[in-house]
Design a protein around this motif. Structure first.
Motif, PDB file in Angstrom:
ATOM      1  N   SER A 216       0.844  -1.182   0.000  1.00  0.00           N
ATOM      2  CA  SER A 216       0.000   0.000   0.000  1.00  0.00           C
ATOM      3  C   SER A 216       0.885   1.240   0.000  1.00  0.00           C
ATOM      4  O   SER A 216       1.967   1.260   0.604  1.00  0.00           O
ATOM      5  N   ASP A 217       0.419   2.264  -0.708  1.00  0.00           N
ATOM      6  CA  ASP A 217       1.177   3.514  -0.755  1.00  0.00           C
ATOM      7  C   ASP A 217       1.080   4.274   0.564  1.00  0.00           C
ATOM      8  O   ASP A 217       1.931   5.108   0.864  1.00  0.00           O
ATOM      9  N   SER A 218       0.022   4.003   1.313  1.00  0.00           N
ATOM     10  CA  SER A 218      -0.161   4.696   2.586  1.00  0.00           C
ATOM     11  C   SER A 218       0.295   3.800   3.741  1.00  0.00           C
ATOM     12  O   SER A 218       0.520   2.601   3.563  1.00  0.00           O
ATOM     13  N   GLU A 219       0.452   4.372   4.900  1.00  0.00           N
ATOM     14  CA  GLU A 219       0.826   3.638   6.101  1.00  0.00           C
ATOM     15  C   GLU A 219      -0.109   4.024   7.230  1.00  0.00           C
ATOM     16  O   GLU A 219       0.299   4.530   8.264  1.00  0.00           O
ATOM     17  N   GLY A 220      -1.395   3.775   7.021  1.00  0.00           N
ATOM     18  CA  GLY A 220      -2.397   4.111   8.003  1.00  0.00           C
ATOM     19  C   GLY A 220      -2.671   2.948   8.940  1.00  0.00           C
ATOM     20  O   GLY A 220      -2.085   1.864   8.816  1.00  0.00           O
TER      21      GLY A 220
ATOM     22  N   THR B 189      -1.194   5.323  17.022  1.00  0.00           N
ATOM     23  CA  THR B 189      -1.127   6.771  17.202  1.00  0.00           C
ATOM     24  C   THR B 189      -2.003   7.138  18.382  1.00  0.00           C
ATOM     25  O   THR B 189      -3.164   6.736  18.442  1.00  0.00           O
ATOM     26  N   ASN B 190      -1.457   7.868  19.316  1.00  0.00           N
ATOM     27  CA  ASN B 190      -2.214   8.309  20.482  1.00  0.00           C
ATOM     28  C   ASN B 190      -2.925   9.611  20.125  1.00  0.00           C
ATOM     29  O   ASN B 190      -2.346  10.693  20.200  1.00  0.00           O
ATOM     30  N   LEU B 191      -4.188   9.493  19.728  1.00  0.00           N
ATOM     31  CA  LEU B 191      -4.932  10.648  19.214  1.00  0.00           C
ATOM     32  C   LEU B 191      -5.463  11.549  20.315  1.00  0.00           C
ATOM     33  O   LEU B 191      -5.655  12.750  20.099  1.00  0.00           O
ATOM     34  N   PHE B 192      -5.725  10.996  21.490  1.00  0.00           N
ATOM     35  CA  PHE B 192      -6.465  11.743  22.507  1.00  0.00           C
ATOM     36  C   PHE B 192      -5.639  12.079  23.744  1.00  0.00           C
ATOM     37  O   PHE B 192      -6.163  12.646  24.692  1.00  0.00           O
ATOM     38  N   GLY B 193      -4.362  11.708  23.746  1.00  0.00           N
ATOM     39  CA  GLY B 193      -3.492  12.084  24.842  1.00  0.00           C
ATOM     40  C   GLY B 193      -3.704  11.323  26.132  1.00  0.00           C
ATOM     41  O   GLY B 193      -3.131  11.685  27.160  1.00  0.00           O
ATOM     42  N   GLN B 194      -4.517  10.254  26.090  1.00  0.00           N
ATOM     43  CA  GLN B 194      -4.720   9.426  27.276  1.00  0.00           C
ATOM     44  C   GLN B 194      -3.588   8.394  27.383  1.00  0.00           C
ATOM     45  O   GLN B 194      -2.961   8.050  26.384  1.00  0.00           O
ATOM     46  N   PRO B 195      -3.311   7.889  28.590  1.00  0.00           N
ATOM     47  CA  PRO B 195      -2.270   6.867  28.716  1.00  0.00           C
ATOM     48  C   PRO B 195      -2.562   5.666  27.817  1.00  0.00           C
ATOM     49  O   PRO B 195      -3.671   5.128  27.810  1.00  0.00           O
TER      50      PRO B 195
ATOM     51  N   PRO C 231      -5.313  -2.256  14.055  1.00  0.00           N
ATOM     52  CA  PRO C 231      -5.017  -1.251  15.074  1.00  0.00           C
ATOM     53  C   PRO C 231      -6.009  -0.091  15.048  1.00  0.00           C
ATOM     54  O   PRO C 231      -6.412   0.409  16.106  1.00  0.00           O
ATOM     55  N   GLY C 232      -6.432   0.312  13.859  1.00  0.00           N
ATOM     56  CA  GLY C 232      -7.386   1.418  13.746  1.00  0.00           C
ATOM     57  C   GLY C 232      -8.721   1.129  14.395  1.00  0.00           C
ATOM     58  O   GLY C 232      -9.438   2.056  14.798  1.00  0.00           O
ATOM     59  N   ASP C 233      -9.084  -0.163  14.512  1.00  0.00           N
ATOM     60  CA  ASP C 233     -10.359  -0.515  15.143  1.00  0.00           C
ATOM     61  C   ASP C 233     -10.363  -0.163  16.633  1.00  0.00           C
ATOM     62  O   ASP C 233     -11.432  -0.039  17.240  1.00  0.00           O
ATOM     63  N   LEU C 234      -9.177  -0.037  17.228  1.00  0.00           N
ATOM     64  CA  LEU C 234      -9.087   0.268  18.654  1.00  0.00           C
ATOM     65  C   LEU C 234      -8.949   1.757  18.932  1.00  0.00           C
ATOM     66  O   LEU C 234      -8.988   2.167  20.099  1.00  0.00           O
ATOM     67  N   TYR C 235      -8.789   2.568  17.904  1.00  0.00           N
ATOM     68  CA  TYR C 235      -8.604   3.999  18.111  1.00  0.00           C
ATOM     69  C   TYR C 235      -9.722   4.661  18.919  1.00  0.00           C
ATOM     70  O   TYR C 235      -9.444   5.488  19.795  1.00  0.00           O
ATOM     71  N   PRO C 236     -11.000   4.342  18.648  1.00  0.00           N
ATOM     72  CA  PRO C 236     -12.058   5.006  19.427  1.00  0.00           C
ATOM     73  C   PRO C 236     -11.941   4.776  20.932  1.00  0.00           C
ATOM     74  O   PRO C 236     -12.383   5.623  21.720  1.00  0.00           O
ATOM     75  N   PHE C 237     -11.334   3.660  21.324  1.00  0.00           N
ATOM     76  CA  PHE C 237     -11.270   3.310  22.743  1.00  0.00           C
ATOM     77  C   PHE C 237     -10.048   3.910  23.438  1.00  0.00           C
ATOM     78  O   PHE C 237      -9.876   3.729  24.646  1.00  0.00           O
ATOM     79  N   THR C 238      -9.208   4.612  22.676  1.00  0.00           N
ATOM     80  CA  THR C 238      -8.064   5.289  23.297  1.00  0.00           C
ATOM     81  C   THR C 238      -8.476   6.617  23.926  1.00  0.00           C
ATOM     82  O   THR C 238      -7.615   7.367  24.389  1.00  0.00           O
ATOM     83  N   ARG C 239      -9.784   6.883  23.941  1.00  0.00           N
ATOM     84  CA  ARG C 239     -10.277   8.061  24.672  1.00  0.00           C
ATOM     85  C   ARG C 239     -10.177   7.870  26.184  1.00  0.00           C
ATOM     86  O   ARG C 239     -10.347   8.821  26.939  1.00  0.00           O
ATOM     87  N   LYS C 240      -9.945   6.638  26.603  1.00  0.00           N
ATOM     88  CA  LYS C 240      -9.732   6.330  28.009  1.00  0.00           C
ATOM     89  C   LYS C 240      -8.423   5.546  28.134  1.00  0.00           C
ATOM     90  O   LYS C 240      -7.937   4.985  27.137  1.00  0.00           O
TER      91      LYS C 240
END
Length: 551
Positions: free
Chosen positions: A322-326, A389-395, A362-371
């Protein structure tokens, strides 16, 4: 005589009482299915254990087997009241038992039943009782039950020509393989096997010392997910799931010894209850099932609490470049779909422009990194979760297994992952990679003492590091997570020093965020400790003396 005629011969009162007894068995089944495997709540498991033990102690099934094809069925006769003590089986179960007994005592006398259903009930009772004992780590009881189950299955298959003979023999093989899965045996002086516990004990996790600045988060919920092909399992519990479950349980406190400690409560007071994290055990869940439990746990997570996700699953790799690395471009781990699995491990190839839908990316778990989120991935594609990627700054921390092991260790993969053994029982894993298969109890305890010293020093390395990511320190205040982190570092340092790992794979555990290697997994002080432990075991020759020069 027809089955209907036999039933007509049973007095109505006795038929009702037998029905009540069957209701109690069904209640135990609901308790087993609804609570012990899904949530593994220790209080419910203890209650279930007491219930099953009561059935066994009272020999409810003792005369089920008869020499002819007609079976014995419980016959109840009036007698003195049968009082079920609450302290023996739990108040709720005692109430149900007393209600079912209706002040009558059980005697087993021959009654003709033309089908083997009662024997099957007995076999299912044994199977469920074994699972409950496994979850409670009562291995001595498990071994007794396995022997009894083996005798019952042999008698059942000898007397009845039924279609489920193979299935019951498979059950016996599964549980036998499960209890023999540990790669190292600890032996007493008389060569009997020592039953070791890998739960969190009073001295298990390194204590927080003065000056250590850590977070106040507490582990509240854990999802333990198993979807590995060809791994030892029993019922809906793989050996990896079982080991991680034990690592997230406290050793039950001895009330008598607790009361004798200075400064503890008076004898009339109840000790403060020490909670275990709430757990969901998911065996081969579909993506929707996994997401449902994950969302429910996320929703109910209390403030200042941590959600742990443990993934022991087959790796799913990207179908093309893939050209992207998402977060959906590196694959992930497999979720269950019978339509897409052939012979257990081959996945239908779709158009390479699409992502694998039955994969937890890994992207499927992103919404749950809010906590606060603590992730452990034991998989051949664990490195996919390195690109978080830590999108929300939570531990947020991910502990990732090696993606490949030396050939000599791959042959043991059916008995569980080496990475998970390190997180569950690091000394056993250390012995295994050192080529040892048994050890005397005295030497085992000496090595355990030294390993506790290693854990204390690892804790100091982590908390004194100036370059470590703060997420690690935020989680370090919780005893369970602190122990997992120190064991992870010990595992990584051991593999980096091991000759076979260095020569064959150069594949080691990783983490997100990355640990400062020179201050943790490659720290000379820690390496010296590992060599000293190897010297105690007389296996120093399997480790490299000067590892820093080889990087």
């Amino acid at each position: 005589m027809s089955s209907g005629g036999a039933e007509d011969d049973i007095p109505q009162a006795e038929r009702k009482t037998v029905t009540d007894f069957c209701y109690l068995l069904d209640k135990s089944k609901q308790l087993f299915n609804g609570l012990s495997l899904r949530t593994s709540e220790t209080s419910y498991l203890n209650e279930a254990f007491s219930f099953y033990s009561a059935i066994r102690q009272r020999s409810y099934y003792s005369q089920v087997n008869k020499e002819d094809r007609s079976l014995s069925c419980p016959r109840w006769v009036n007698s003195e009241p049968a009082v079920i003590p609450c302290d023996a089986v739990g108040s709720d179960i005692a109430h149900e038992l007393s209600k079912g007994l209706k002040s009558q005592l059980l005697y087993l006398t021959p009654m003709p039943v033309l089908m083997p259903e009662l024997v099957v009930k007995k076999l299912r009772y044994y199977a469920r009782f074994i699972v409950v004992c496994l979850l409670l780590n009562k291995m001595d009881v498990v071994k007794d039950l396995v022997k009894e189950l083996s005798d019952e299955i042999e008698d059942y298959t000898h007397r009845f020509n039924t279609e489920d003979q193979v299935e019951w023999n498979l059950v016996l093989q599964e549980v036998a393989a499960f209890i023999e899965a540990d790669p190292v045996m600890v032996l007493n002086d008389d060569n009997t096997i020592v039953i070791t516990s890998n739960r969190l004990s009073e001295t298990g996790a390194p204590l927080l010392e003065q000056g250590m600045i850590v977070g106040q988060l507490a582990l509240a919920d854990a999802l333990i997910i198993g979807n590995c092909n060809n791994q030892v399992k029993f019922s809906e519990l793989t050996i990896d799931m079982f080991r991680m479950l034990q690592a997230l349980e406290r050793e039950p406190m001895n009330l008598a010894s607790q009361m004798n400690k200075p400064g503890m409560q008076e004898a009339t007071e109840k000790p403060a209850r020490r909670e275990n994290p709430h757990k969901y055990l998911l065996y081969k869940p579909t993506f929707s099932q996994l997401y449902t439990f994950l969302a429910a746990s996320f929703k109910e997570l209390p403030a200042n609490s941590v959600l742990l996700i443990y993934l022991s699953a087959t790796g799913v790799f990207p179908s093309g470049r893939s050209d992207s690395e998402g977060p959906y471009d590196f694959g992930g781990v497999l979720t269950n779909s019978n339509r897409d699995i052939i012979n257990g491990d081959a996945i239908h190839k779709r158009n390479q422009s699409y992502k694998e839908m039955h994969c937890l990316h890994p992207g499927d778990l992103y919404p749950f990194t809010r906590k606060p989120l603590f992730i452990i991935v034991d998989s051949s594609n664990s490195v996919a979760y390195k690109n978080f990627t830590n999108l929300f700054g939570q531990p947020l921390v991910c502990l990732l297994s090696p993606t490949a092991y030396p050939k000599a260790l791959q042959d043991q993969s059916q008995r569980g992952s080496l990475f998970t053994i390190f997180l569950n029982n690091p000394l056993m894993a250390f012995l295994f990679v050192s080529g040892l298969s048994s050890m005397r109890r005295g030497l085992w305890e000496k090595c355990q003492d030294y390993l506790r010293k290693i854990n204390r020093d690892i804790a100091q390395l982590l908390t004194h590091s100036r370059s470590i990511d703060q997420s690690f320190l935020q989680f370090f205040g919780d005893e369970f997570l602190r122990l997992l982190l120190t064991r992870f570092i010990f595992c990584s340092a051991t593999m980096r020093m091991h000759k076979i790992f260095r020569q064959e794979t150069r594949n080691y555990p990783e983490s997100y965020p990355q640990l400062p290697r020179d201050e943790t997994v490659e720290n000379p002080h820690l390496q010296k400790h590992i060599l000293e432990l190897a010297s105690i075991l007389d296996v120093r020759n399997v480790f490299l003396e000067n590892t820093l020069d080889d990087y």
